[in-house]
Scaffold this motif. Structure first.
Motif, mmCIF file in Angstrom:
data_model
loop_
_atom_site.group_PDB
_atom_site.id
_atom_site.type_symbol
_atom_site.label_atom_id
_atom_site.label_comp_id
_atom_site.label_asym_id
_atom_site.label_seq_id
_atom_site.Cartn_x
_atom_site.Cartn_y
_atom_site.Cartn_z
ATOM 1 N N PHE A 183 0.813 -1.207 0.000
ATOM 2 C CA PHE A 183 0.000 0.000 0.000
ATOM 3 C C PHE A 183 0.847 1.257 0.000
ATOM 4 C CE2 PHE A 183 -2.965 -2.838 2.518
ATOM 5 C CZ PHE A 183 -3.629 -3.227 1.379
ATOM 6 N N VAL A 184 2.000 1.159 0.590
ATOM 7 C CA VAL A 184 2.820 2.351 0.785
ATOM 8 C C VAL A 184 3.014 3.108 -0.518
ATOM 9 C CG1 VAL A 184 5.125 3.168 1.330
ATOM 10 C CG2 VAL A 184 4.030 1.476 2.808
ATOM 11 N N HIS A 185 3.416 2.396 -1.540
ATOM 12 C CA HIS A 185 3.702 3.084 -2.794
ATOM 13 C C HIS A 185 2.431 3.577 -3.479
ATOM 14 C CE1 HIS A 185 8.016 2.406 -2.856
ATOM 15 N NE2 HIS A 185 7.782 1.205 -2.356
ATOM 16 N N ARG A 186 1.349 2.868 -3.279
ATOM 17 C CA ARG A 186 0.069 3.357 -3.797
ATOM 18 C C ARG A 186 -0.285 4.703 -3.168
ATOM 19 N NH1 ARG A 186 -3.654 0.235 -6.169
ATOM 20 N NH2 ARG A 186 -5.411 1.248 -5.146
ATOM 21 N N HIS A 187 -0.214 4.751 -1.864
ATOM 22 C CA HIS A 187 -0.649 5.958 -1.169
ATOM 23 C C HIS A 187 0.318 7.103 -1.400
ATOM 24 C CE1 HIS A 187 -2.813 2.952 1.634
ATOM 25 N NE2 HIS A 187 -3.427 3.109 0.485
ATOM 26 N N LEU A 188 1.569 6.751 -1.470
ATOM 27 C CA LEU A 188 2.560 7.777 -1.783
ATOM 28 C C LEU A 188 2.298 8.360 -3.160
ATOM 29 C CD1 LEU A 188 5.022 9.312 -1.026
ATOM 30 C CD2 LEU A 188 6.431 7.365 -1.718
ATOM 31 N N GLN A 189 1.973 7.481 -4.070
ATOM 32 C CA GLN A 189 1.675 7.923 -5.433
ATOM 33 C C GLN A 189 0.467 8.863 -5.450
ATOM 34 O OE1 GLN A 189 3.670 7.374 -7.716
ATOM 35 N NE2 GLN A 189 2.733 7.182 -9.717
ATOM 36 N N LEU A 190 -0.531 8.521 -4.686
ATOM 37 C CA LEU A 190 -1.711 9.382 -4.609
ATOM 38 C C LEU A 190 -1.349 10.734 -4.007
ATOM 39 C CD1 LEU A 190 -4.249 6.700 -3.351
ATOM 40 C CD2 LEU A 190 -4.387 7.956 -5.519
ATOM 41 N N PHE A 191 -0.541 10.693 -2.975
ATOM 42 C CA PHE A 191 -0.103 11.948 -2.351
ATOM 43 C C PHE A 191 0.662 12.811 -3.353
ATOM 44 C CE2 PHE A 191 3.015 14.414 0.095
ATOM 45 C CZ PHE A 191 2.173 15.086 0.967
ATOM 46 N N LEU A 192 1.536 12.182 -4.101
ATOM 47 C CA LEU A 192 2.313 12.920 -5.103
ATOM 48 C C LEU A 192 1.399 13.501 -6.170
ATOM 49 C CD1 LEU A 192 5.312 10.454 -5.381
ATOM 50 C CD2 LEU A 192 5.440 12.831 -4.627
ATOM 51 N N ASP A 193 0.381 12.746 -6.534
ATOM 52 C CA ASP A 193 -0.596 13.282 -7.493
ATOM 53 C C ASP A 193 -1.213 14.570 -6.954
ATOM 54 O OD1 ASP A 193 -0.076 11.256 -9.197
ATOM 55 O OD2 ASP A 193 -1.950 10.164 -8.861
ATOM 56 N N GLY A 194 -1.415 14.590 -5.646
ATOM 57 C CA GLY A 194 -1.987 15.780 -5.040
ATOM 58 C C GLY A 194 -1.024 16.953 -5.007
ATOM 59 N N LEU A 195 0.261 16.640 -5.130
ATOM 60 C CA LEU A 195 1.270 17.707 -5.081
ATOM 61 C C LEU A 195 1.439 18.404 -6.426
ATOM 62 C CD1 LEU A 195 4.220 16.159 -2.990
ATOM 63 C CD2 LEU A 195 2.538 17.843 -2.270
ATOM 64 N N ALA B 164 -4.579 4.999 4.571
ATOM 65 C CA ALA B 164 -3.860 6.262 4.433
ATOM 66 C C ALA B 164 -4.309 7.246 5.507
ATOM 67 C CB ALA B 164 -4.094 6.845 3.043
ATOM 68 N N LEU B 165 -5.595 7.239 5.774
ATOM 69 C CA LEU B 165 -6.140 8.097 6.816
ATOM 70 C C LEU B 165 -5.503 7.769 8.159
ATOM 71 C CD1 LEU B 165 -8.200 10.297 6.609
ATOM 72 C CD2 LEU B 165 -10.003 8.619 6.958
ATOM 73 N N SER B 166 -5.422 6.497 8.454
ATOM 74 C CA SER B 166 -4.805 6.081 9.712
ATOM 75 C C SER B 166 -3.348 6.507 9.768
ATOM 76 C CB SER B 166 -4.883 4.560 9.868
ATOM 77 O OG SER B 166 -6.222 4.138 9.936
ATOM 78 N N GLN B 167 -2.653 6.250 8.698
ATOM 79 C CA GLN B 167 -1.231 6.569 8.673
ATOM 80 C C GLN B 167 -0.994 8.060 8.847
ATOM 81 O OE1 GLN B 167 0.356 3.897 9.281
ATOM 82 N NE2 GLN B 167 1.555 3.496 7.444
#
Lengths: 223, 223
Positions: A183-195, B164-167
């Motif tokens: 999940f880490v890379h998925r969520h990181l990717q989503l965060f980066l999309d937000g950036l 992601a919310l939890s993290q």
DNA sequence: GTTAAACGGGGACACCGTCCCCGGTTATTT
DNA sequence: AAATAACCGGGGACGGTGTCCCCGTTTAAC
């Protein structure tokens, strides 16, 4: 392999044994993983066990816990800094460089840097200050470049990136399994999309620098 | 023992003392905060101290730690569920509902749900299962609506959002200070920006359901 | 082959969290 | 308002766990 030009001084033989070096390396690596997973207060004996060495070896190499934390933080910062520098150097696309760095830092478990914040070791050690400046410079460079190129929204700072990176890459406590790594890379990717520009929303607060982090993180919890 | 049926119409004393109820409530609230901050292994005496009650009161109300964890998790899930339901009900814009829920859950420190994963309490308690189903249904509803409206990218699942919310809302270990609270909503906002359509990148792995989380998170770490 | 540094495990010590006991306090009842 | 009983809260003993040292054995280096 180590053909260091040591013109043996008259005093003593300065060569540590090979297995000693190997063990020290194993300890630091293991400690980094366990710090990320359980925090820097994880029992010494546990670290030794997982590293496959006796606890005495651990105490011999790092008589004070602060020594071990220091070593771990230093080595991790060096690796992350190198990641940032190489990403900046080898990627033409400024935002791709940011992505590459972020995913690399996630793999390195940059969340282990959080012991930096709990006052359990010497924040002002010269080695640490030097390495910190290198890291800041490198990451700030990535951010600046991407922002100047109009790819990265301008209402975020280096601190935002680093904190979010730390948070998203921390394993859930207890679960030693790597089930969440996927999940880490998925969520990181989503965060980066937000950036990425254009910004899709207005952010509360203000852009965080690393300076902000250092200053704010030293409030005593209970007093 | 106490007189049973002859004098009093009700066999049991129907009224617990007012301060007893108040104390119990204070304990649960305090425990929720401290679980989030230090994990569910935080010392009983510390909880009692911060709650402003004697430790005996705590032990009297929750003889087993599992009882306390159970109560905390349950109350938190109930609050988060209500958040989701109200967001769905009161917001017309599907993505705004998602945002509202997410920020609300962050304020509730939904990261406290992670003690659910360390096996320190009964995951299969009927109350818990029921509450969990309500929560899943509510959040899944939010996600479905936003995806059907074309506002939320379709390659993410409820699990992605919740993890992601939890993290992002977990406090850094050791630092009891709330200095990072100011960042939480910033980073969450950025993450949400990344969730919005159109998708700006391709995600690794596959969309995570809550089912995935429960299944993967139960691997014994070391034993 | 010799030497000495390094290793690893076992165990004592100390610290800390848990849990109980009892005197004081407060809400309820008449 | 006085009586009563439940509740409260702090202090302290017990048990568990992490820390740290000691010592016989192993192993790299010469």
């Amino acid at each position: 392999m180590t053909s260091t030009a040591d013109t043996a001084p008259a005093r003593r033989v300065p060569r540590p044994r090979a297995d000693a070096l190997r063990n020290r390396e194993r300890i630091v690596t293991t400690a980094r993983e366990m710090f990320v997973e359980f925090g820097s207060q994880v029992p010494y004996d546990e670290i030794a066990r997982r590293a496959g060495v006796g606890n005495a070896t651990l105490y011999r190499n790092f008589p004070e816990r602060a020594d071990l934390v220091h070593e771990v933080v230093l080595s991790l910062m060096a690796r992350v800094t190198e990641l940032a520098e190489r990403a900046a150097e080898e990627e033409d696309d400024t935002f791709a460089a940011l992505r590459r760095f972020s995913h690399g830092a996630a793999d390195e478990r940059v969340g282990a840097l959080c012991p930096m914040l709990d006052g359990a070791f010497d924040k002002d050690h010269p080695d640490l200050i030097a390495e910190r400046e290198r890291l800041e410079e490198a990451v700030q460079g990535l951010v600046d470049r991407a922002q100047r190129a109009g790819r990265l929204r301008t209402d975020v700072g280096v601190g935002d990136l680093m904190v979010a990176l730390s948070q998203l890459t921390r394993p859930l406590p207890g679960s030693g399994c790597g089930a969440f790594d996927q999940f880490v890379h998925r969520h990181l990717q989503l965060f980066l999309d937000g950036l990425e520009t254009p910004a899709r929303s207005e952010l509360p607060g203000k852009a965080a620098t690393l300076e902000d982090l250092r200053r704010d993180s030293c409030a005593p919890p209970t007093s």
